[in-house]
Design an enzyme around this catalytic site. Structure first.
Site, PDB file in Angstrom:
ATOM      1  CD  GLU B 147      -2.590   1.251   2.653  1.00 23.65           C
ATOM      2  OE1 GLU B 147      -3.026   0.150   3.065  1.00 23.65           O
ATOM      3  OE2 GLU B 147      -2.830   2.332   3.230  1.00 23.65           O
ATOM      4  CD  GLU B 152      -3.359   7.530   5.265  1.00 22.12           C
ATOM      5  OE1 GLU B 152      -4.393   7.020   5.699  1.00 22.12           O
ATOM      6  OE2 GLU B 152      -2.212   7.175   5.594  1.00 22.12           O
TER       7      GLU B 152
END
Lengths: 993, 270
Positions: B147, B152
């Site tokens: 990932e 974020e």
């Protein structure tokens, strides 16, 4: 930090400006405006920044602020604030502002920041900047700032930094005790910063609401709820209060309502305008829609003189101190205030209305000399016709506190309430027994559509200010009465008896004579009691049923009383018996309450007095009171004609049956047999032997049933055809008679007892009802040789009072053949809405004040039962029957017909007349006009003997048997008059459509 | 195809270990790379996201992180309008809806430059992300499939974003991560370009062409699994282990605006 630098060149330029201003140099001023101001960000780091001053706010504790070198967030010092305790003599709160004499250019910053902590968890009422002790044009504040014992950083965003080019107000604070207790808080590192991490500026007006307000021309009010919301570095929104100068206000229709730079809205003409705003180029959330109904109509100008008024809210008078005009009583009150001023006229405006309180406790109002409360109300919006406005006037009562012992006068302004016009209300204060400590006016809506109103000219007024005064008007004039029905001691209305002394030598009070509006009045000044002596002209008031006196006092009547004692000498020369009536500040039964400043008519039946009511030799009257002043008028006894509605005034009709054919149990007209008891142990009733107009009568109260017995000598009624009894009641709905025969053994039980009960529903009330019941109707009474028990039954059970007279058996010997044997024709079924019935078994009859008002001396009718149907029989010698329902007046305008049935057994009909008259009072207290229906032998229909004649006539037009005046909107009485009719029975008196 | 499909990137100085970058000096220590645009969505066609490029993740259940939102494909939660993709988190009286879209099965690629120009939402508990998962995730379970979190962000810290990789031995709370923030700016006021440049032995993280993180095999505490195609995901989560829960002070609705998503491959020797 990059932004921590000083613009020294700018400061030097300011210095040059100061020099230029104070010197003689004639420099072009415009050129100087280009000079920039210092951008110094620091306010307080470890001490005052350059040019910073401090001033404590008025009323605050001026020593609250100090520099603390022990407690600090960082560096060497902090600002310490000592919030005082409640009622600290040095000041009620801590508050002040830090300002510079030369403005700073803060346009490069986006927030004022500081660190703060406190000695305990608390919320600081207000902190902010922009308070320069002058215009404070760009004031910004944050309310209820939570602090605790840990240092924390606080940020006050600048709503629009571009405005702050020359700001002098650097920091201010205001904080009061928390729950009455003082504490300490510290603030450190106060400075302006360019954080860059506060974003999403959102200005608001009216706290972001879209509000709609009704208004009138001339109204001016500010747009409130100004603030600017920011998203803080923590991601949450925070709103600061911002001065109007940060906003640009716009009206959608300047001709209807304009708005100035300060957000003050001026309503100019009828129509709608929407006020919105921007701040820093961003549209503000919230708007104000102004609906102007046009020119403001001022309330009527009050006419009373200032000295006669205690004003609570009026521009016409000097107002007394008022705690508040809106108590914002939580949690149930929704009412807000939007009071306004048009020209010089201040007006209260309640919006979102459910109820509101106006309070005046410091001091309370002594309205002892006032007679009315006045107020003017204007309702801008339409209101449901059923809605009302209640006005409550509250007096603290003797304890001087607002609590459960308060006295309250409630007055309802009845609907339909007018919209868009002034409603002037004048509320008599006479219903409030004490008004020396008035403290509140509470307005409350009854209904749901009244959402707001204007209120003006709220004041109390009376006959004159200052000292207690005399009555301004005469006592109510007594009604005209037959001299035989009145014994008057003092009244301009009647002929008075001789009175020896109005204040006897043996009393301790004084009396004075005076006239008020041409009416003679006695004024008593009491120590304890006043004696009225008329012993040289004693009189017999036995025939009088009522006592009357009008009284007026200027005194506070709380805890006061007046007792009236009638003294009977019993034929001697000194008091033998007496009876007393006491009037206090609350009403009880027939006795009204004392009241301040208004006439109180004490008009009571003698039975309201306590003690021996013997009044055949009255000689003195004693008035005792702890009032200081009492005016009295119209002292008299009178005889209430036709009964009072609750008890018979006239005796039962005298029986006419021949004594030889009668077995009487109870009658003044016959010799009575022995009756063992008039109330057996197993009865459910109270029993009294009374006299009615001198005639001995049996009275049963709280009646369910009562048993009467002749067991020791049973009655043999085998030769009798009827049983008779006369019954009077004001309240029975059903009457029953049961006869019990003990049979051949003459004793209870034994298997041969027989009995039967007859019931008479809906008997006439307020008149003597004569029952002549064929014994054959008692179907179960198969023997009547040993009658031993007689049971009378009343309904409502246990709540009925009856008077009974002339209980006897008789043999009619065939003489009762006269009169109708058949009932009057039964009226058709009709909807209740289409009938107003006065007397009929077929319909529900209206309530009357007096079914037999005694207009022609004594009872006019006797109710009889004809074939089970209640029927009225005219009493012998009486030619008029008055039916009074003046407290239950009927609007009969829409009723098209009147009906009545009559029967006569006269053999000679010459000159016989039967009239029915509808009496209209036209809103007044007596006959204004009347509609009459006249029947005689020549009319259609005509009086015919020996048969029921039904009269059912259109009354929408005059002519034929309809005469007089067609007006029937306020019918208060019906009068039935006869001429030359010896015997007449009538029934089914009603109007229909 | 746009004419400027070849982008020349000038590398920027990598300032290792500095959490907050206040300076703006542009002096690349990296060699120049030349990239060619191979995939893009400019979000110029109003309506639902382009079905040829994006699939929806739908439903609730927390998505492995105790997130509160239910993902939908309703226009109120995800729509293309005014030249941008708008993913909006809505508070429906304590229950939240939002959207999550992915290129899985429609586009994936190993290596190259992956970038998006985004204006972020704000408020406590708001958790938007631009990230990638290994395209073999259905046969090669996470975290082995890998990932790459390009961006974020926590709405209660609107001036900081985070870049991370997850793989075997360094997933979840042990992910390899760095943060980039502004001293006096926020990511929810203007658009910013968030990008990774990914090669066989490096992943470089950028905000507006400022390199703030270099991850190489030696930086990992486990196996380098970034050697196969990955697909992209855009979403706005509400609440969850990473961000915490929204508060009564969290302003709703909150929208992440995505101006474009572009993917390049490196063109060597040009």
């Amino acid at each position: 930090m990059k932004n921590k630098k000083y613009n020294w060149s700018a400061i030097l330029l300011i210095a040059a400006l100061v020099l230029a201003g104070s010197g003689s140099c004639t420099r072009d001023y415009d050129e100087l405006e280009l000079v920039s101001y210092p951008t110094t960000p620091e306010v307080f780091i470890d001490g005052f920044s350059a040019g910073l001053n401090y001033a404590a706010f008025g009323g605050s504790k001026v020593t609250a602020f100090d520099v603390d070198k022990e407690v600090k967030y960082q560096g060497s010092a902090s600002m310490r604030f000592e919030v005082p305790d409640f009622e600290d003599p040095l000041g009620a709160y801590a508050g002040g502002t830090y300002f510079t004499t030369v403005g700073r250019d803060l346009s490069g910053y986006d927030a004022l920041t500081f660190w703060a902590k406190a000695s305990k968890s608390a919320t600081i009422d207000l902190v902010g900047f922009g308070n320069d002790l002058g215009e404070s044009k760009y004031l910004v504040s944050m309310q209820n700032v939570a602090v605790n014992t840990n240092w924390k950083k606080y940020i006050i965003p600048i709503p629009d930094p571009s405005r702050l080019k020359q700001e002098k107000g650097m920091f201010f604070y205001s904080e009061g005790p928390e729950d009455g207790l003082g504490y300490t808080f510290w603030i450190d590192e106060v400075k302006f910063e360019k954080l860059g991490t506060i974003a999403h500026r959102q200005p608001v007006i009216l706290n972001g609401d879209d509000r709609v307000e009704s208004a009138v021309n001339g109204l001016k009010f500010p747009v409130g709820g100004l603030g600017v919301s920011f998203n803080m570095p923590t991601g949450i929104d925070q709103t600061v209060n911002a001065a109007p100068a940060y906003f640009t206000f716009v009206s959608s229709n300047e001709s209807v309502a304009s708005v100035d730079a300060t957000g003050l809205v001026s309503v100019l003409s009828e129509g709608t305008a929407v006020i919105t705003a921007t701040a820093g180029g961003t549209d503000a959330m919230g708007s104000l829609t102004v609906n102007s109904s046009g020119d403001f109509t001022h309330a009527p100008v009050p006419a009373e003189d200032q000295e006669d008024v205690i004003s609570i809210f009026s521009n016409q008078y000097v107002n007394v101190p008022v705690d508040f005009y809106n108590g914002y009583w939580q949690p149930y009150q929704t009412t807000t205030s939007a009071d306004f001023k048009v020209g010089d006229d201040d007006v209260l405006f309640y919006t979102n209305f459910n109820f509101v309180g106006i309070q005046f406790t410091s001091p309370t109002i002594d309205a002892t000399t006032m007679t009315h409360l006045h107020m003017d109300v204007w309702i801008p919006n339409a209101v449901d016709p059923a809605d009302k406005l209640a006005v409550k006037l509250v007096d603290m009562g003797p304890d001087g506190d607002l609590d459960g012992t308060d006295l309250t006068l409630v007055y309802e302004i009845a609907g339909p309430l007018a919209s868009q016009s002034w409603i002037s209300v004048d509320i008599p204060l006479s219903g409030l027994s004490s008004r020396s400590k008035l403290a509140q006016i509470i307005l409350e809506r009854l209904g749901s559509t009244l959402t707001g109103f204007y209120l003006d000219n709220v004041y109390l007024y009376g006959s004159g200010g200052g000292t207690p005064t005399v009555p301004t008007e005469a006592a109510p004039a007594p009604p005209a009465r037959d001299p035989a029905d009145v014994i008057s001691l003092f009244s301009n209305a009647y002929t008075n008896n001789t009175v020896n002394s109005w204040s006897a030598e043996w009393d301790d009070s004084d009396v004075a004579d005076l006239q008020i509006s041409g009416d003679d009045v006695k004024k008593y000044t009491f120590t304890n009691f006043a004696g009225i002596d008329f012993s040289s002209d004693k009189f017999d008031a036995s025939g009088m049923t009522h006592f009357h006196i009008d009284i007026w006092t200027p005194d506070d009547v709380m805890s006061k009383s007046l007792s009236i004692k009638n003294v009977d000498f019993g034929g001697g020369t000194a008091e033998a018996t007496s009876h007393i009536l006491t009037v206090v500040h609350t009403a009880s039964g027939d006795i009204p309450a004392l009241a301040t400043g208004s006439w109180v008519s004490v008009d009571v039946p003698i039975t309201a007095f306590t003690g021996d009511q013997t009044r055949s030799d009255l000689a003195q009257m004693v008035l005792s009171s702890n009032l200081s002043t009492l005016y009295v008028d119209n002292i008299y006894f009178y005889k209430s004609a036709g009964g009072t509605g609750t008890e018979p005034a006239a005796a039962a009709p005298t029986p006419t049956h021949a004594a030889a054919s009668v077995i009487s149990m109870f009658s003044g007209a016959y010799t009575n047999v022995t009756v063992d008891t008039w109330r057996t142990d197993w009865s459910a009733a109270s029993y009294e032997e009374v006299t009615v107009a001198g005639d001995a009568t049996k009275k049963y109260s709280a009646l369910n049933f009562v048993g009467i017995e002749t067991t020791s000598a049973t009655i043999d009624a085998t030769a009798m055809t009827h049983v008779h009894l006369d019954v009077w009641s004001a309240d029975f709905t059903n009457f029953g008679v049961k006869l019990v025969d003990f049979g051949a053994d003459g004793a209870y039980g034994g298997g041969d007892d027989v009995e039967h009960q007859l019931n008479y529903p809906s008997p006439a009330r307020g008149v003597w009802v004569s029952y002549n019941i064929p014994l054959s109707d008692f179907a179960g009474l198969t023997t009547r040789g040993h009658l031993a028990q007689y049971i009378l039954v009343g309904e409502p059970a246990g709540a009925t009072t009856i008077w009974v007279d002339n209980i006897y058996f008789y043999d009619d010997g065939g003489t009762s053949a006269t009169g109708p044997t058949a009932a009057a024709p039964t009226p058709p079924a009709r909807s209740a809405a289409n009938v107003v019935s006065i007397f009929s078994d077929a319909y529900t009859n209206i309530t009357t004040d007096n079914f037999d008002a005694g207009w022609c001396e004594g009872a006019a009718v006797t109710q009889v039962s004809i074939a089970g149907n209640n029927t009225l029989k005219k009493n012998a010698g009486i030619v008029c029957h008055g039916i009074d329902f003046s407290t239950n007046r009927q609007n009969l305008s829409s009723f098209t017909h009147i009906h009545f049935d009559l029967y006569t057994d006269d053999t000679d009909l010459t000159g016989d007349v039967f009239n029915v008259k509808l009496v209209d009072f036209a809103g007044g207290a007596s006959e204004a006009s009347a509609l009459e229906v006249n029947i005689n032998t020549g009319t259609t229909p005509a009086i015919v003997a020996g048969t029921w004649v039904s009269v059912d006539i259109d009354i929408t037009a005059l002519g034929g048997i309809v005469t007089g005046n067609l007006t029937r909107s306020d019918v208060a009485q019906i009068g039935i008059t006869t001429a030359n009719l010896t015997n007449v029975w009538y029934d089914n008196i009603y109007l229909w459509k | 195809m746009k004419s400027n499909n070849v982008l020349f990137i000038r590398g920027v100085l990598f300032l290792a270990g500095i959490f907050i970058l206040g300076g703006c000096e542009n002096n690349s220590g990296l060699e120049d790379r030349t990239y060619q645009l191979v995939w893009q969505d400019e979000f110029d066609a109003d309506g639902a996201p382009d079905e040829s490029k994006w699939a929806f993740d739908l439903g609730a259940g927390g998505w492995g992180n105790n997130e509160l939102q239910t993902y939908t494909n309703d226009a109120q939660n995800v729509v293309v309008a005014e030249g941008s993709l708008k993913i909006t988190a809505i508070n429906n009286g304590g229950s939240f809806s939002s959207a999550r879209i992915r290129t899985q099965g429609k586009f994936d690629q190993a290596y190259g430059r992956f970038e998006a120009r985004i204006k972020l939402p704000w408020g406590p508990g708001i958790w938007p992300a631009f990230w990638m998962l290994g395209a073999d995730i259905e046969t090669n379970p996470w975290p082995q499939s890998g990932e790459i979190d390009i961006m974020e962000y926590r709405g209660q810290q609107p001036n900081v974003i985070h870049g991370s990789v997850h793989g075997p031995g360094y997933s979840g709370g042990a992910a390899i991560t760095k943060s980039y923030g502004y001293a006096n700016n926020r990511f929810d006021v203007e658009y910013h370009v968030f990008a990774v440049e990914w090669g066989e032995d490096f992943i470089h993280y950028f905000v507006d062409d400022v390199l703030y993180q270099v991850i190489e095999p030696g930086d990992l505490t486990g196996e380098w699994v970034f050697d196969h195609p990955f697909f992209m995901i855009l979403n706005v989560a509400v609440g969850g282990d990473y961000v915490g829960f929204p508060t009564s002070d969290t302003p709703f609705p909150q929208t992440m605006n995505v101006d474009y998503v572009r993917v390049y491959t490196e063109v060597n020797g040009k």
